[in-house]
Design a protein around this motif. Structure first.
Motif, PDB file in Angstrom:
ATOM      1  N   UNK A   3       0.819  -1.211   0.000  1.00 36.29           N
ATOM      2  CA  UNK A   3       0.000   0.000   0.000  1.00 36.29           C
ATOM      3  C   UNK A   3       0.851   1.258   0.000  1.00 36.29           C
ATOM      4  N   UNK A   4       2.051   1.168   0.562  1.00 34.80           N
ATOM      5  CA  UNK A   4       2.890   2.347   0.753  1.00 34.80           C
ATOM      6  C   UNK A   4       4.341   2.001   0.481  1.00 34.80           C
ATOM      7  N   UNK A   5       5.066   2.942  -0.088  1.00 34.22           N
ATOM      8  CA  UNK A   5       6.511   2.812  -0.258  1.00 34.22           C
ATOM      9  C   UNK A   5       7.166   3.949   0.516  1.00 34.22           C
ATOM     10  N   UNK A   6       8.166   3.601   1.322  1.00 34.87           N
ATOM     11  CA  UNK A   6       8.764   4.560   2.244  1.00 34.87           C
ATOM     12  C   UNK A   6      10.284   4.461   2.166  1.00 34.87           C
ATOM     13  N   UNK A   7      10.955   5.606   2.279  1.00 32.71           N
ATOM     14  CA  UNK A   7      12.408   5.642   2.396  1.00 32.71           C
ATOM     15  C   UNK A   7      12.738   6.256   3.754  1.00 32.71           C
ATOM     16  N   UNK A  16      14.271  -1.378  12.247  1.00 38.08           N
ATOM     17  CA  UNK A  16      13.141  -1.999  12.946  1.00 38.08           C
ATOM     18  C   UNK A  16      11.845  -1.733  12.197  1.00 38.08           C
ATOM     19  N   UNK A  17      11.671  -0.521  11.701  1.00 41.06           N
ATOM     20  CA  UNK A  17      10.482  -0.146  10.931  1.00 41.06           C
ATOM     21  C   UNK A  17      10.361  -1.028   9.688  1.00 41.06           C
ATOM     22  N   UNK A  18      11.469  -1.197   8.976  1.00 44.88           N
ATOM     23  CA  UNK A  18      11.489  -2.001   7.750  1.00 44.88           C
ATOM     24  C   UNK A  18      11.132  -3.460   8.037  1.00 44.88           C
ATOM     25  N   UNK A  19      11.531  -3.964   9.189  1.00 43.51           N
ATOM     26  CA  UNK A  19      11.276  -5.368   9.536  1.00 43.51           C
ATOM     27  C   UNK A  19       9.784  -5.695   9.621  1.00 43.51           C
ATOM     28  N   UNK A  24       2.514  -4.769   7.620  1.00 38.84           N
ATOM     29  CA  UNK A  24       1.955  -3.424   7.456  1.00 38.84           C
ATOM     30  C   UNK A  24       1.621  -3.108   6.000  1.00 38.84           C
ATOM     31  N   UNK A  25       1.831  -4.080   5.094  1.00 37.59           N
ATOM     32  CA  UNK A  25       1.542  -3.919   3.662  1.00 37.59           C
ATOM     33  C   UNK A  25       2.265  -2.712   3.058  1.00 37.59           C
ATOM     34  N   UNK A  26       3.550  -2.642   3.334  1.00 36.95           N
ATOM     35  CA  UNK A  26       4.358  -1.542   2.805  1.00 36.95           C
ATOM     36  C   UNK A  26       5.708  -2.084   2.371  1.00 36.95           C
ATOM     37  N   UNK A  27       6.452  -1.262   1.647  1.00 34.77           N
ATOM     38  CA  UNK A  27       7.827  -1.573   1.281  1.00 34.77           C
ATOM     39  C   UNK A  27       8.688  -0.403   1.714  1.00 34.77           C
TER      40      UNK A  27
END
Length: 85
Positions: A3-7, A16-19, A24-27
């Motif tokens: 749903x979301x792509x984040x850098x 930890x967030x990436x894990x 969370x349906x995000x990358x």
């Protein structure tokens, strides 16, 4: 199913967030915190760009609705996304 792509910076918090991406349906991709430790956030969706800063020194947000500005920020985003890991 993303749903979301984040850098985010590759700090302990960023890793930890990436894990938690799958649940969370995000990358999430990381950039070196030594160079890119973002003091604010930028969200882009449709024709809207939102800028946020929440810190001890300042707290504000700006929302811009403009197809041209949104497309420009999306182009910049694609460059950043390509450099992140």
């Amino acid at each position: 199913k993303v749903a979301t792509k984040i850098v985010v910076p590759d700090t302990e918090a960023g890793i930890t967030y990436k894990a938690l991406d799958t649940e969370k349906f995000r990358e999430t991709r990381l950039l070196p915190a030594s160079t890119y430790n973002f003091p604010g956030e930028v969200l882009v969706f449709d024709d809207t760009v939102c800028l946020f800063v929440f810190s001890a020194k300042e707290s504000f947000s700006v929302s811009i609705e403009s197809p041209a500005i949104a497309e420009t920020v999306k182009m910049i985003w694609r460059i950043i996304w390509g450099q992140a890991y």
